[in-house]
Scaffold this active site. Structure first.
Site, PDB file in Angstrom:
ATOM      1  NE  ARG A 128      -8.854 -22.376  -8.194  1.00  0.00           N
ATOM      2  CZ  ARG A 128      -6.868 -21.755  -8.507  1.00  0.00           C
ATOM      3  NH1 ARG A 128      -6.648 -22.331  -8.091  1.00  0.00           N
ATOM      4  NH2 ARG A 128      -7.401 -21.292  -9.851  1.00  0.00           N
ATOM      5  CG  HIS A 158      -4.487 -24.450 -13.817  1.00  0.00           C
ATOM      6  ND1 HIS A 158      -4.785 -24.302 -12.486  1.00  0.00           N
ATOM      7  CD2 HIS A 158      -2.837 -24.082 -13.387  1.00  0.00           C
ATOM      8  CE1 HIS A 158      -4.105 -23.367 -11.308  1.00  0.00           C
ATOM      9  NE2 HIS A 158      -2.567 -23.357 -12.474  1.00  0.00           N
ATOM     10  CD  GLU A 190      -2.273 -17.608 -11.339  1.00  0.00           C
ATOM     11  OE1 GLU A 190      -1.235 -17.321 -12.117  1.00  0.00           O
ATOM     12  OE2 GLU A 190      -2.319 -16.692 -10.660  1.00  0.00           O
ATOM     13  CG  ASN A 198      -4.760 -17.900  -7.377  1.00  0.00           C
ATOM     14  OD1 ASN A 198      -5.276 -18.219  -7.077  1.00  0.00           O
ATOM     15  ND2 ASN A 198      -4.611 -18.611  -8.698  1.00  0.00           N
ATOM     16  CE1 TYR A 215       0.240 -17.888  -6.490  1.00  0.00           C
ATOM     17  CE2 TYR A 215       2.269 -18.678  -4.082  1.00  0.00           C
ATOM     18  CZ  TYR A 215       0.485 -18.488  -5.214  1.00  0.00           C
ATOM     19  OH  TYR A 215      -0.322 -19.755  -5.495  1.00  0.00           O
ATOM     20  CD  GLU A 228      -2.596 -21.079  -7.623  1.00  0.00           C
ATOM     21  OE1 GLU A 228      -1.601 -20.675  -7.932  1.00  0.00           O
ATOM     22  OE2 GLU A 228      -3.344 -21.070  -9.111  1.00  0.00           O
TER      23      GLU A 228
END
Ligand code: GI1
Length: 449
Positions: free
Chosen positions: A79, A123, A168, A293, A295, A353
């Protein structure tokens, strides 16, 4: 008792993720136009240690050997993002052939090595020329973005099977317009919801444009950080609802449901605009997948003094080296994937991600750098993905963030997320043990977890 063997779906995508401004360097090479991040990183005080994306991983010049490195890891997907300003230096109008050619060569090499590209159109590196025309505060940006998207679709859709419009939008609106800590550095509660809305209109316009020319898949990538109340008090529960609406629902719901969460009125107050129904109709273009994504999670407590959410997060025990201490909490990924399964009709999802920054030294002596904490993080989170799949979530791929240590936005080079270590002086790439671990997971389609 033997560990149950883990296997992922047969055609599961295993990749790594990067973005143009974070790894390419050469931001103005071959006719490229500057982005807002070129300006931001060259503005004293904006990026830690005065770091910029002028060189970073030098991928713009080392892309061939970098693709060979991806092949050596056994990735079946990669990606990456296209820098809008390389393709359209002024953001609209004139196409810079050299910029488009770079990405075409990259896609061709990836495919020749059996690696499926997943391409992100935006991005965060908006052409500076468009920022001069109002950028995400100008409603016309939906047309500008669709124009750019069309140029790229027409050149590459015969080879690129997975497209993403935005990476995002929350980070752009919150960091770039609410808190001013990311490009273009505005701090204005009246601008943030407008930027957020225009980002989503641009998403819708690009998806609409894609349906006219494209034959493959297109989706939206959102960051989801599940919110857990610090207590069951009314104040903490209300703060948690606001935080969830502001980050996790503000973008998914217009895209999937055609409406904004009511709680945004509590966040934005009189700054909360009223949008025409036609806007929401444009945003709610059917998409083929949701990119998530993930985290960490947030434990939320009410804090009337905290602007604008009137909430703060409570730091937890085991966390990574990110400034705000991102907790290692793989259960949050399971909860997130099941929440999407249940709340939005189990759409196809890619984990676009997932990764962690822990301290890695700037130089590496030997052939490999030991990074046990990152191996442990990846093992727990990939296992979490498998748990969600077993419980019926339609997960189709996983992309580790990131292939290389790279330019971590306002933190510059101080934060390292890579599976491959980057020596920023020599540009030497050195595999970490997390790269070897991930390679084995891919080769066994999960059995090596
Ligand atoms: C707010 O956290 C997000 O989920 C998030 C984390 N990250 C991101 N988004 C961005 O997509 C990457 O460019 C960052 O390098 C990466 C690591 O910080």
């Amino acid at each position: 008792m033997t560990k149950p063997s883990i296997h992922f779906p047969k055609d599961f995508l295993w990749g790594c993720a990067t973005s143009a401004y974070q790894i390419e360097g050469s931001p103005l090479a071959d006719g490229a136009g500057p982005s807002v991040w070129h300006r931001f990183s060259h503005t004293p005080g904006r990026v830690q240690d005065g770091d910029t994306g002028d060189v970073t991983c030098d991928h713009y010049r080392r892309w061939e050997s970098d693709v060979d490195l991806m092949q050596s890891l056994g990735l079946n997907s990669y990606r990456f993002s296209i820098a809008w300003g390389r393709v359209l230096p002024e953001g609209t109008g004139r196409v810079n052939a050299a910029g488009l050619d770079f990405y075409e060569r990259l896609v061709d090499r990836l495919l020749s090595r059996g690696i499926q590209p997943m391409v992100t159109l935006f991005h965060w590196d908006l052409p500076a020329a468009l920022d001069d025309r109002g950028g995400w505060l100008n409603r016309d940006i939906a047309h500008w973005f669709a124009e750019y998207a069309n140029v790229v679709f027409r050149r590459l859709d015969d080879r690129v099977k997975y497209w993403t419009t935005l990476n995002e939008p929350w980070v752009v609106a919150d960091g770039g317009y609410m808190h001013g800590v990311l490009a273009p550095g505005h701090r204005n509660i009246f601008e943030a919801p407008r930027a957020a809305h225009h980002l989503m209109m641009a998403h819708g316009a690009a998806v609409q444009a894609y349906r006219a020319v494209g034959r493959n898949q297109i989706g939206l990538v959102v960051n989801i950080e599940p919110k857990y109340p610090a207590s069951q008090s009314d104040a903490d529960l209300a703060a948690t609802r606001r935080a969830e609406a502001y980050m996790n629902r503000q973008y998914l719901e217009p895209a999937l449901l055609g409406s904004y969460p009511e709680e945004l009125h509590e966040v934005f107050g009189d700054a909360c605009p009223k949008w025409p129904e036609a806007d929401l109709k444009l945003i709610k273009q059917p998409i083929d997948y949701v990119g998530v994504n993930y985290y960490t999670r947030a434990v939320v407590r009410s804090d009337p003094t905290a602007w604008p959410l009137k909430s703060t997060t409570v730091k937890q025990k085991q966390h990574t080296h990110m400034e705000t201490g991102w907790e290692v909490f793989p259960q949050g990924l399971v909860d997130t994937l099941l929440w999407i399964r249940d709340k939005y009709g189990n759409p196809p999802v890619y984990i676009t991600e997932n990764g962690a920054c822990f301290f890695d030294p700037p130089q590496v002596e030997g052939p490999v750098l030991e990074d046990p904490l990152r191996v442990d993080y990846l093992r727990k989170h990939i296992t979490a993905v498998h748990t969600a799949i077993q419980r019926g979530a339609d997960i189709r791929g996983y992309f580790a963030w990131s292939l290389f240590d790279n330019f971590e936005w306002a933190f510059g080079f101080s934060k390292r997320f890579g599976l491959v270590h980057m020596n920023y002086e020599t540009l030497k790439r050195t595999l970490k043990t997390s790269a070897h671990f991930y390679s084995k997971v891919i080769a066994t389609n999960g059995a090596a977890l």
